[in-house]
Scaffold this active site. Structure first.
Site, PDB file in Angstrom:
ATOM      1  N   ASP A 105       3.135   5.635  -0.652  1.00 60.40           N
ATOM      2  CA  ASP A 105       4.097   5.045   0.272  1.00 60.40           C
ATOM      3  C   ASP A 105       3.451   3.840   0.958  1.00 60.40           C
ATOM      4  OD1 ASP A 105       6.459   4.741   1.738  1.00 60.40           O
ATOM      5  OD2 ASP A 105       5.696   5.957   3.395  1.00 60.40           O
ATOM      6  N   HIS A 153       2.920   9.576   8.607  1.00 57.31           N
ATOM      7  CA  HIS A 153       3.780  10.585   7.995  1.00 57.31           C
ATOM      8  C   HIS A 153       3.723  11.884   8.799  1.00 57.31           C
ATOM      9  CE1 HIS A 153       3.588   8.547   3.775  1.00 57.31           C
ATOM     10  NE2 HIS A 153       4.491   8.003   4.565  1.00 57.31           N
ATOM     11  N   SER A 162      -1.219   8.025   6.410  1.00 58.47           N
ATOM     12  CA  SER A 162      -0.775   9.391   6.146  1.00 58.47           C
ATOM     13  C   SER A 162      -1.952  10.321   6.389  1.00 58.47           C
ATOM     14  CB  SER A 162      -0.208   9.502   4.724  1.00 58.47           C
ATOM     15  OG  SER A 162       0.354  10.774   4.504  1.00 58.47           O
TER      16      SER A 162
END
Length: 342
Positions: free
Chosen positions: A130, A39, A12
């Protein structure tokens, strides 16, 4: 392991630089496919071009239904979850997970299901968590679990969460990652035993809570910030997860952030309605001023009341709110440790 292994990587914040470093260091003879989720939401992505310019392995956005080939880098395209099934890539516009699409967990879960012990999961730099649940599933099915060393990551939350909840096989700095991946796909795995997984149903006990001497009954359920559906609570290893029947899912930390964002949106909408009410009442006061002075005064009073409450609500919204992240930062500061990177 070399002939059938697959590498799945999640990143990310700070991930572009980390992924370019890996792409530059892997040789053109690398014998496994590399699948990447960064992401990016629904925004345009130039990541394949950036990876192509960094190293010898060809990189591209994944296409639905295409066959997976070794020695290539496949990148999840904007606004699509990327999963693997029977040696092919699938792109899905399914529910967001942890407020993200593409999300890391769906890819990792599918790699665990279809590749088992030949799946190798890597968590790189990023905020929140995540990828932790997906990496846990890879580990549970006998695959290899890797996370970048948190103190080496530009944004340490994701690798730190992975290290806290998954029995990692390796936790190297980024500089050592390419050599490790090359060794692993050539059969030097050093894997730990698979981990069990458990789940539990949410506690349905209700008890009242007191706020300003008024009793508020606890709600029957917590609802999904994305769709408003009822959420169920699960325990996956040491991680708390919430999911609705539509398919949106959240870890507890991301749920707290998503819930706050939705609350702020609703409160700011209320500020807007109050401002509009103040303007409407003011217009009505002007309209009735010449015909009926008393009625005009009432409209003016209603306008002032709406505007006063709009200011109060705006001030309430803009106060500092406690969140798991803010509490953790305060605790870290009081303990003399460095706060988490934003």
């Amino acid at each position: 392991m070399a002939s059938s292994s697959i590498i799945v990587i999640g990143a990310s914040a700070g991930g572009v630089g980390a992924l370019r470093f890996l792409a530059a260091a892997l040789p053109n003879t690398f014998p496994a496919p590399v699948l990447v989720v960064l992401h990016i939401g629904a925004h345009r992505s130039e990541l394949p071009e950036l990876l192509n310019s960094a190293g010898p392995l060809p990189a591209k956005h994944a296409e639905d239904g295409e066959t997976i080939h070794p020695g290539r880098i496949y990148v999840a395209p904007p606004d699509r979850h990327m999963i693997v099934a029977d040696g092919r890539l699938r792109l899905l516009r399914g529910p967001k997970e942890n407020c993200a699409r593409p999300a890391i967990d769906p890819l990792f879960r599918s790699a665990a299901e279809h590749y088992g012990t030949d799946a190798l999961g890597v968590i790189l730099t990023g905020n929140l968590n995540d990828g932790t649940l997906g990496l846990l599933e890879i580990k549970r099915r006998g695959g290899i679990a890797i996370a970048q060393a948190p103190d080496d990551a530009a944004y340490p939350d994701m690798p730190r969460s992975a290290a806290a909840h998954v029995a990692l096989d390796y936790c190297p700095p980024l500089a050592e990652m390419p050599k490790l991946l090359i060794e692993l796909v050539n059969g030097k795995d050093g894997k730990d035993p698979a981990m069990p997984i458990s789940s539990s149903q949410p506690d349905s006990g209700q008890s009242p809570e007191l706020t300003d001497a008024r009793t508020f009954e606890r709600p029957l359920t917590v609802t999904c910030p994305e769709c408003g559906g009822a959420l169920k609570k699960f325990e996956v290893g040491s991680i708390i997860k919430f999911g609705c029947h539509i398919g949106h899912s959240y870890t507890a930390e991301i749920m707290a952030g998503a819930q706050f964002e939705e609350m702020e949106k609703v409160m700011r909408a209320a500020v807007r309605f109050l401002n509009e009410r103040a303007e409407f009442c003011l217009q009505m006061a002007d309209h009735t001023r010449s015909a009926e002075h008393a009625l005009s005064a009432d409209w003016h009073a209603a306008s002032r009341q709406a505007l006063d409450r709009a200011y109060k609500l705006r001030d309430l919204v803009e106060q500092n709110w406690l969140t798991p992240e803010s509490v953790r930062r305060v605790a870290s500061a009081s303990n003399g440790s460095a706060p988490l990177a934003e």
